[in-house]
Design an enzyme around this catalytic site. Structure first.
Site, PDB file in Angstrom:
ATOM      1  N   ASP A 478      67.172  -6.638  15.546  1.00 36.49           N
ATOM      2  CA  ASP A 478      66.448  -6.598  14.270  1.00 36.49           C
ATOM      3  C   ASP A 478      67.383  -6.180  13.139  1.00 36.49           C
ATOM      4  OD1 ASP A 478      64.304  -6.739  12.565  1.00 36.49           O
ATOM      5  OD2 ASP A 478      62.998  -5.472  13.758  1.00 36.49           O
ATOM      6  N   ASP A 548      57.007 -11.746  10.374  1.00 40.47           N
ATOM      7  CA  ASP A 548      56.121 -10.651  10.783  1.00 40.47           C
ATOM      8  C   ASP A 548      54.665 -11.019  10.548  1.00 40.47           C
ATOM      9  OD1 ASP A 548      57.953  -8.918  11.778  1.00 40.47           O
ATOM     10  OD2 ASP A 548      58.142  -7.704   9.968  1.00 40.47           O
TER      11      ASP A 548
HETATM   12  C1  GLA Z   1      60.506  -5.431  12.099  1.00 43.49           C
HETATM   13  C2  GLA Z   1      60.264  -6.596  13.033  1.00 43.49           C
HETATM   14  C3  GLA Z   1      59.017  -6.338  13.845  1.00 43.49           C
HETATM   15  C4  GLA Z   1      59.154  -5.042  14.608  1.00 43.49           C
HETATM   16  C5  GLA Z   1      59.462  -3.906  13.652  1.00 43.49           C
HETATM   17  C6  GLA Z   1      59.789  -2.640  14.396  1.00 43.49           C
HETATM   18  O1  GLA Z   1      59.554  -5.387  11.104  1.00 43.49           O
HETATM   19  O2  GLA Z   1      60.177  -7.784  12.328  1.00 43.49           O
HETATM   20  O3  GLA Z   1      58.786  -7.402  14.722  1.00 43.49           O
HETATM   21  O4  GLA Z   1      60.159  -5.169  15.577  1.00 43.49           O
HETATM   22  O5  GLA Z   1      60.562  -4.212  12.818  1.00 43.49           O
HETATM   23  O6  GLA Z   1      60.121  -1.606  13.554  1.00 43.49           O
END
Ligand code: GLA
Length: 767
Positions: A478, A548
């Protein structure tokens, strides 16, 4: 060899069966473009395409030539010698001048394609798949060489471009701009399509008509960003998904970029694409060189679908690499929207009890497993397992998952550090930060200086340690904030203009080392959803978290837009809970599944809360997906109805032989008493007879019927979905090979009067 050099005329013709790209050496030694488009004869003389006129205000190359660079379609123009449009580069010399005059020296044509040094690029497996052309130019006063590098694939409507500068003098020159390519087109009768948005609504489709002036998209966020994808498409106003001219430009890079079209006063269009010149400054000392990232240029004379398919195949087959390129991807359960940071061995194992019988193959432990990470303001950088949550470490969890026949995957965010972390306390100089300035937190975190090899070495050791000590099959990498304070304490003040690019090179280098050391680990790239969904990342991670925003309706738009450039096998798409966390919408489970099938399927909801009906529906979805993953990921994708222009969306995937297809139709908002509706399918074999799999219907239809007359959604046997956000999934399979001619009598058994209430036989999962 599909690169022809016509020495007397000084013409290069790069061609394959579908495209031609013709360039010429101008009378002043500079390079110009004569043609790019559908394949033309290799026997022709293309000199007539060099248009030249004496126009008012022309600044001529010299007293005797009729060459005014402003009116010439150039290959890699510079500003300052008669072309008043923006150029592809700027080279600052010791004497303060930016003026350059790169002239042709020699060229080299060779079979195959060379990899770039430290940068991602498309590749070949056999040298006969592509031919490369390198044109060497020289600017004597600055003692700098410029290499314009082209590669044309033998069987794809694609060519790639990039440039390289090499300095041979004894002092220094500085590139203040070095884009990857310029393409000057003779007119501006185009519509520009771009994929833009923001967090949660990445890669929405926007179109505008070109008119005089500059049209641009860019990122100055340090990564490609959610706001604009490094992709542009130009099409004629009459171009559709199935017909007409279209060309696409897709940048194999993950950092700041600029993509712009300038329509000049004489109606020509200049495309420029490359690293954004803002904050870019790269000095070259004796013997040093700089290479730009690669730009992929695709062309289609038969519409946008064809263009997308060309990119899909190129990226799937010759950008994605390694162990996972051709393998089916595991169906993933991700802990994030199920339990957020309340992860623990106990919770993961009780989720696993449900996941295994559903058919899930891999459990991903998302954020919250390390240090004191109980909220998003702490512990990034402290990649040690929290012993309260995982008393037996990751090993104990992994072992217990294995007993349930589940593999294990882990979330990390290597490029970041929380201020409240041991890593930051011990190494405050490892973050990007300008001297005597305070930091800007974003999601309470700061960016580690990946331009500094000390930091990437440390991160390699840390991640390699986790992978060595634990049987981790998948990593979700990430990256949850944009870059500010782009100053590296590891670089001299004069070198700060390199930092943004070196950051991305550091990310690539770290990833490359990990892939070499752990080739079987499946990496999924993520950046606060889909903020780094670009071809550069695809070179390292065969799948990328799309957004997301997991609401199926929002995903329709996001996946529809993403499909312009990226194959379904790269689009990670999870089914989440309702009401949806991002928009509070309640979308039926079948629609959530049907949309996610057209990507890499996963589940991200509390599966312990499922009703028995939902449980069996998900089980059916996973089984359907596993059975058809090859078709979904390797078939040809067709966009049918755009959610950006109507209240319905539809798309389909057709097997390479055209004999099998899966179609998804979504009704966005229900309409009372709607009119009849026929869905026109695409990509089928006109003379093959198709039946609907899973329906007890004897309805069999020829490809030509389904594509030309269309499939009515209101006939007995198929029933148009009712209700808001409802959807229908159709699986078509040819019952016979294509028939030789149209006059073949229709097999009567296909038209039995006994059409029952077919709806009852639609598999539960996609009803
Ligand atoms: C980001 C990612 C999510 C999740 C969060 C965790 O927003 O896109 O899928 O993994 O971080 O903090």
């Amino acid at each position: 060899m599909p690169v022809q050099f016509d020495a007397p005329r000084g013409h290069f013709h790069l061609y394959n069966n579908s495209i031609s790209y013709i360039i010429e050496i101008l009378s002043n030694g500079q390079m110009a473009n004569l043609y790019f488009g559908q394949r033309v004869s290799t026997r022709g003389d293309y000199s007539y395409l060099h248009e030249s006129l004496t126009r008012p205000h022309g600044a001529y190359y010299n007293e005797t030539s009729a060459l005014a660079l402003e009116f010439v379609r150039q290959e890699y123009p510079s500003f300052g010698t008669g072309d008043f449009r923006q150029g592809a580069f700027q080279l600052l010399q010791e004497n303060g001048s930016f003026i350059t005059d790169f002239v042709y020296q020699r060229h080299h044509i060779y079979a195959g394609k060379k990899p770039l040094n430290g940068l991602p690029s498309t590749y070949v497996e056999e040298n006969n798949e592509a031919t490369s052309l390198e044109i060497e130019l020289y600017d004597a006063p600055s003692q700098t060489r410029l290499f314009l590098c082209y590669c044309i694939y033998e069987t794809r409507g694609v060519l790639t471009r990039q440039a390289r500068f090499a300095y041979e003098g004894n002092s220094q020159v500085t590139l203040t701009s070095a884009l990857s390519a310029c393409l000057d087109l003779p007119d501006h009768d185009y519509q520009l399509l771009q994929l833009s948005g923001a967090w949660g609504r990445e890669r929405h489709v926007y179109e505008r008509t070109l008119c005089p002036g500059v049209h641009s998209i860019y990122s100055l966020r340090g990564i490609s960003g959610a706001e604009h994808n490094p992709f542009l498409l130009l099409k004629r106003s009459a171009t559709t998904e199935d017909s007409g001219e279209a060309m696409a430009f897709s940048f194999v890079y993950s950092g700041n970029f600029l993509a712009q079209i300038e329509v000049g006063s004489h109606h020509s269009s200049r495309l420029l694409f490359g690293i954004h010149p803002e904050n870019f400054n790269w000095s070259l000392s004796t013997g040093e060189s700089f290479q730009t990232p690669e730009l992929v240029i695709a062309y289609s004379s038969s519409g946008m679908n064809q263009l997308s398919q060309t990119l899909h195949q190129l990226y799937q087959q010759r950008l994605v690499r390694g162990y996972w390129r051709d393998r089916p991807r595991p169906v993933i359960f991700n802990s994030w929207e199920a339990v957020f940071m309340e992860v623990s061995e106990t919770r993961l194992l009780s989720l696993a009890e449900k996941a295994a019988p559903l058919g899930i193959e891999l459990m991903v432990l998302d954020d919250g497993w390390f240090g004191q990470r109980n909220n998003d303001s702490v512990a990034l950088g402290d990649w040690q397992v929290n012993p309260q949550k995982f008393p037996g470490g990751l090993q104990s969890l992994i072992q217990k998952l294995k007993e349930r026949k589940l593999d294990f995957g882990l979330w990390i965010e290597p490029e970041m550090v929380s201020q409240d972390s041991e890593l930051f306390t011990q190494n405050p100089h490892w973050v990007l930060k300008a001297p005597n300035r305070s930091l800007n937190p974003s999601r309470h975190q700061h960016v580690l200086d990946l331009a500094n090899p000390q930091v990437t070495n440390y991160l390699f050791d840390t991640i390699a340690g986790l992978l060595r000590e634990n049987d981790i099959r998948y990593i979700k990498w990430d990256m949850n904030r944009y870059l500010t304070h782009c100053y590296s304490p590891a670089y001299s003040p004069q070198e700060q203009g390199k930092v943004l690019h070196c950051y991305i090179l550091g990310v690539y280098h770290l990833w490359e080392r990990l892939l070499q050391a752990f080739p079987q680990v499946l990496f999924e790239s993520c950046a606060a959803g889909g903020a780094r969904f670009d071809p550069g990342m695809l070179y390292y991670s065969p799948q990328i978290w799309c957004s997301d925003s997991m609401d199926a309706l929002e995903r329709l738009k996001i996946q529809y837009g993403t499909s312009f450039a990226y194959p379904l096998s790269s689009i990670s798409a999870h089914v989440s809970a309702i009401p949806n966390h991002q928009v509070r919408r309640n979308t039926p489970l079948n629609t959530r599944g049907n949309v996610s099938f057209f990507g890499v399927l996963g589940y991200e909801l509390d599966i312990e809360d499922l009703t028995p009906k939902e449980f069996s529906q998900i089980k059916e979805q996973i089984s359907f997906y596993k059975q058809h993953q090859r078709l979904l990921h390797r078939g040809n994708f067709y966009r049918l109805l755009s959610p950006f222009v109507q209240n319905q969306a539809a798309w389909m995937v057709v097997s390479q032989d055209g004999l099998e297809a899966i179609v998804c139709f979504c009704q966005i908002l229900a309409i009372p008493n709607p009119g009849f509706f026929r869905l026109q399918l695409r990509g089928l074999q006109p003379e093959a007879l198709y039946s609907l799999v899973g329906y007890q219907s004897p309805l069999c239809l020829y490809g030509s019927q389904l594509m030309r007359a269309g499939l009515p959604l209101d006939i007995k046997g198929i029933s148009r979905p009712h209700g808001d956000y409802s959807s229908l999934l159709l699986h078509l399979s040819a019952t016979s090979a294509p028939l030789p001619n149209l006059d073949y009598a229709f097999p009567q058994e296909c038209f039995s009067e006994e059409v029952s209430d077919i709806n009852l036989s639609i598999p539960e999962a996609y009803r």
